[in-house]
Design a protein around this motif. Structure first.
Motif, PDB file in Angstrom:
ATOM      1  N   THR A 192      17.524   8.824  -7.067  1.00  0.00           N
ATOM      2  CA  THR A 192      18.136   9.263  -5.809  1.00  0.00           C
ATOM      3  C   THR A 192      17.293   8.976  -4.581  1.00  0.00           C
ATOM      4  O   THR A 192      17.801   9.049  -3.458  1.00  0.00           O
ATOM      5  N   ILE A 193      16.024   8.662  -4.762  1.00  0.00           N
ATOM      6  CA  ILE A 193      15.144   8.519  -3.592  1.00  0.00           C
ATOM      7  C   ILE A 193      14.554   7.120  -3.460  1.00  0.00           C
ATOM      8  O   ILE A 193      13.799   6.863  -2.517  1.00  0.00           O
ATOM      9  N   THR A 194      14.892   6.210  -4.371  1.00  0.00           N
ATOM     10  CA  THR A 194      14.348   4.844  -4.308  1.00  0.00           C
ATOM     11  C   THR A 194      15.461   3.821  -4.446  1.00  0.00           C
ATOM     12  O   THR A 194      16.615   4.164  -4.700  1.00  0.00           O
ATOM     13  N   SER A 195      15.130   2.556  -4.291  1.00  0.00           N
ATOM     14  CA  SER A 195      16.133   1.509  -4.109  1.00  0.00           C
ATOM     15  C   SER A 195      16.686   0.910  -5.396  1.00  0.00           C
ATOM     16  O   SER A 195      17.721   0.254  -5.376  1.00  0.00           O
ATOM     17  N   ASP A 236      10.304   2.005  -1.971  1.00  0.00           N
ATOM     18  CA  ASP A 236      10.552   3.147  -1.101  1.00  0.00           C
ATOM     19  C   ASP A 236      10.734   2.596   0.296  1.00  0.00           C
ATOM     20  O   ASP A 236       9.888   1.840   0.786  1.00  0.00           O
ATOM     21  N   TYR A 260      20.370   6.313  -0.868  1.00  0.00           N
ATOM     22  CA  TYR A 260      18.927   6.506  -0.817  1.00  0.00           C
ATOM     23  C   TYR A 260      18.477   6.179   0.601  1.00  0.00           C
ATOM     24  O   TYR A 260      19.206   5.533   1.368  1.00  0.00           O
TER      25      TYR A 260
END
Length: 387
Positions: free
Chosen positions: A86-89, A105, A279
């Motif tokens: 959910t927080i990276t590509s 990131d 993201y």
């Protein structure tokens, strides 16, 4: 363009490196010459006395490179993959045991903050990245945990070695594995750690992520089995020839993923999956992919080796006195001579005469990406307008 003179090429330097890495114990190996002070590779060997022979070994036989200055961290917890997704590509939510991926990131504007490689193995996600960026990446991950069952922690007790060349296939007994893993796959090693296959800098590239106290033992065992000691000079020369960027050297504070060839899922050897959920920075990625074009391209440059001076990381790339790009890694290749990576404006033709800092330069035409295909977003807009 004149061929280069045989001279020592110092590793590139990065300003404001905040992490001090202890010198590798492998700098005690006979012939080891440390990377230049202040460079990202100062803590490991730049070469072992035969830099071009080391590059040949990495292409034709088998070579081992000390990359123990990489920053290693690990993430545990039942939600480690879905949270990281959910927080990276990259698309990593369904990454299986023994599988790896490259990942980014991004900031809110889609600019690259961190590039890292991750491996899911036996209930732990292992991540390795550049030494000077590792603490910031770890701090970001720790800050983003919130209520998820995930725990990112530094793994300073682990280090990275790289094996390059087709001869690695003959080192399975020394490694203690029955067979080499497939692309982006990882196999556990006896005594701890794992062996991971990578698509670069050569067609036969493997990383060993191992307990740090096994560095000397594994190095000795693998060199005794036929691996040639090779320094970071060899690794960097082959990486540049493969047009693979290194964050902080070949990128700047404005770099977006499209410019640095990081677009694509795991099968495409990329670090940005175009069909995954939200993201940070996704809006920029989607807009450039569907409607725009990246302002710059990462290209391979051939440099004039007869010049008395050498350009350095961050020098301007100019055409007719006008700045058209930024220079990245500069290195001597055993066949290509002095080469470099550069972020160059997309509109610059391949046959443009360039200058990289104080020397003449030319674009390798094979490194020019093709971006003339119509974009999905533009086609949709045209259909709505009846075109």
């Amino acid at each position: 363009m004149a061929r280069f003179a045989h001279r020592r090429a110092d590793p590139p330097k990065v300003e404001k490196v905040s992490v001090v890495v202890a010198p590798s114990p492998l700098l005690n190996v006979s012939g080891a010459v440390a990377g230049a002070a202040g460079s990202p590779d100062a803590a490991v060997a730049w070469h072992y006395g035969d830099p071009f022979g080391e590059q040949r070994a990495a292409v034709d036989r088998a070579a081992i490179v000390d990359r123990s200055h990489r920053f290693v961290l690990r993430i545990t917890g039942a939600e480690r993959l879905t949270w990281l997704h959910t927080i990276t590509s990259q698309h990593v939510a369904a990454l299986g045991d023994g599988q790896s991926a490259e990942n980014l990131d991004l900031d809110l504007n889609g600019r690259v903050q961190h590039h890292f490689v991750l491996t899911e193995l036996d209930g732990t996600v292992w991540i390795d990245t550049e030494a000077e960026r590792g603490p910031d990446l770890l701090a970001f991950l720790q800050k983003m945990v919130f209520w998820a069952d995930a725990k990112p922690v530094e793994a300073a007790d682990h280090a990275v070695l790289s094996l390059l060349g087709p001869g690695v296939a003959g080192l399975t007994e020394a490694l203690g594995v029955p067979a080499l893993p497939g692309m982006y796959e990882a196999a556990p090693l006896p005594g701890g750690g794992f062996l991971r296959r990578m698509p670069w800098p050569t067609a036969d590239s493997f990383d060993l992520i191992i307990p740090r106290d096994r560095l000397t033992d594994l190095w000795t065992r693998l060199t005794a089995a036929g691996a040639t000691p090779a320094g970071m000079w060899a690794f960097e020369a082959l990486r540049v020839a493969a047009v693979r960027p290194r964050i902080g050297l070949d990128t700047d504070e404005r770099t977006i993923p499209h410019e640095a060839r990081w677009i694509g899922g795991v099968p495409e050897h990329g670090a940005v999956h175009l069909d995954k959920g939200c993201y940070r920075g996704q809006e920029t990625v989607a807009r450039v992919h569907n409607l725009g074009k990246p302002p710059r391209h990462l290209l391979l440059l051939h440099l004039d080796g007869s010049a008395d001076e050498r350009p350095v990381v961050g020098d301007d790339v100019t055409a007719g006195g006008r700045t058209v790009g930024r220079l990245g890694t500069v290195v001597d290749h055993y066949e290509l001579g002095p080469i470099a990576l550069a972020l160059v404006k997309r509109a610059v033709p391949a046959d443009t005469a360039l200058a990289a800092g104080p020397v003449a330069a030319s674009i390798d035409p094979d490194s020019m990406p093709s971006d003339d295909e119509p974009q999905a977003g533009r086609l949709a807009v045209d259909r709505l307008r009846g075109r």
